[in-house]
Design an enzyme around this catalytic site. Structure first.
Site, short mmCIF file in Angstrom:
data_model
loop_
_atom_site.label_atom_id
_atom_site.label_comp_id
_atom_site.label_asym_id
_atom_site.label_seq_id
_atom_site.Cartn_x
_atom_site.Cartn_y
_atom_site.Cartn_z
N GLY A 251 -23.85 -8.43 52.02
CA GLY A 251 -23.30 -9.75 51.72
C GLY A 251 -24.34 -10.67 51.13
O GLY A 251 -25.43 -10.22 50.77
N ASN A 252 -24.01 -11.93 51.00
CA ASN A 252 -24.99 -12.92 50.53
C ASN A 252 -24.80 -14.23 51.27
O ASN A 252 -23.89 -14.36 52.07
CB ASN A 252 -24.91 -13.07 49.00
CG ASN A 252 -23.57 -13.60 48.55
OD1 ASN A 252 -23.17 -14.71 48.88
ND2 ASN A 252 -22.83 -12.76 47.81
#
Ligand code: CTP
Ligand code: CA
Length: 224
Positions: free
Chosen positions: A33-34
């Site tokens: 993810g980020n």
């Protein structure tokens, strides 16, 4: 209490906005993810709706919720985001890609939870489709395409390159290496770059206020 009505300068305008980060699965319990919070895209969606726009929000991962009246489509991966963005593209006048789309996905997602067997583990990644690049190639005369650029160096050069390459009408360049800017905070520090490469510096500003400025600029573009 006086209620000052918001100018309905986006009445009859259909706007498609993406927001938040995408997630790329590794196995049934893990993902890549980020740090995107979704705040910038949601702020633009809320402001556009208040100004009378018909808003479709394609939302990646976020804890935020949108007001009633905004059509929200929740997605997880970049490919899912691409499907929904493309399905909604032709029917919208303005498209704003504020989402932090994962550049790579895991080549082979494991059906079973990966066990901690070996001392080292490598993941093979494959490039995701560039959603915005694809839209730029299909863009019609009457459509406006707005992108963001998250950079940690050479902000102006890289952002101008993205504006050209993706055939955008405007790009908002964030220096995400700054403490009060970009990912997961309420503020941003940006340069707004137009088609003629006219650059406007916006110093530290709340994302909600920046959303209004971005819409003002879009409004100018659509009336010209
Ligand atoms: N974008 C997209 N699809 C991707 C990656 C990015 O549509 N697979 C969009 C983003 O939503 C943003 C713009 O492209 O509006 C620029 O994203 P950014 O990550 O800054 O640039 P990239 O083109 O992905 O290049 P790089 O990450 O290498 O700087
Ligand atoms: Ca990227």
């Amino acid at each position: 209490n006086y209620f000052t009505p918001v100018q309905q300068d986006f009445k009859n305008v259909k706007i498609l906005i993406t927001a938040g980060g995408t997630r790329e699965p590794i196995d049934p319990v893990r993902y890549i993810g980020n740090r995107s919070s979704g705040k910038m895209g949601y702020a633009i969606a809320e402001a556009a709706a208040k100004r009378g726009a018909a808003v479709t929000l394609i939302s990646g991962v976020t804890t935020l919720t949108a007001s009633a009246g905004i059509k929200v489509i929740k997605v997880e991966t970049a490919k899912e985001m691409q499907q929904h963005v493309e399905a909604n593209f032709a029917s919208n006048d303005v498209i704003v890609m504020a989402a932090a789309v994962a550049d790579y996905a895991v080549a082979e997602v494991s059906e079973q939870k990966i066990k901690k067997a070996s001392e080292k583990l490598s993941l093979e990644l494959v490039k995701n489709p560039d959603i915005l690049l694809g839209l730029g190639q299909k863009k019609q005369q009457n459509q406006l395409l707005i992108g963001f650029a998250a950079e940690t160096q050479n902000l102006l050069k890289y952002a101008q390159d993205k504006l050209q390459r993706k055939n955008l009408d405007m790009i908002i360049a964030n220096d995400v290496s700054k403490v009060n800017a970009g990912f997961n905070v309420d503020t941003n520090i940006v340069k707004i770059i137009g088609k003629n490469n006219l650059v406007e510096d916006i110093p530290l500003i709340k994302k909600t206020a920046l959303a209004s400025i971005i819409l003002d600029k879009i409004n100018k573009l659509k009336t010209h």
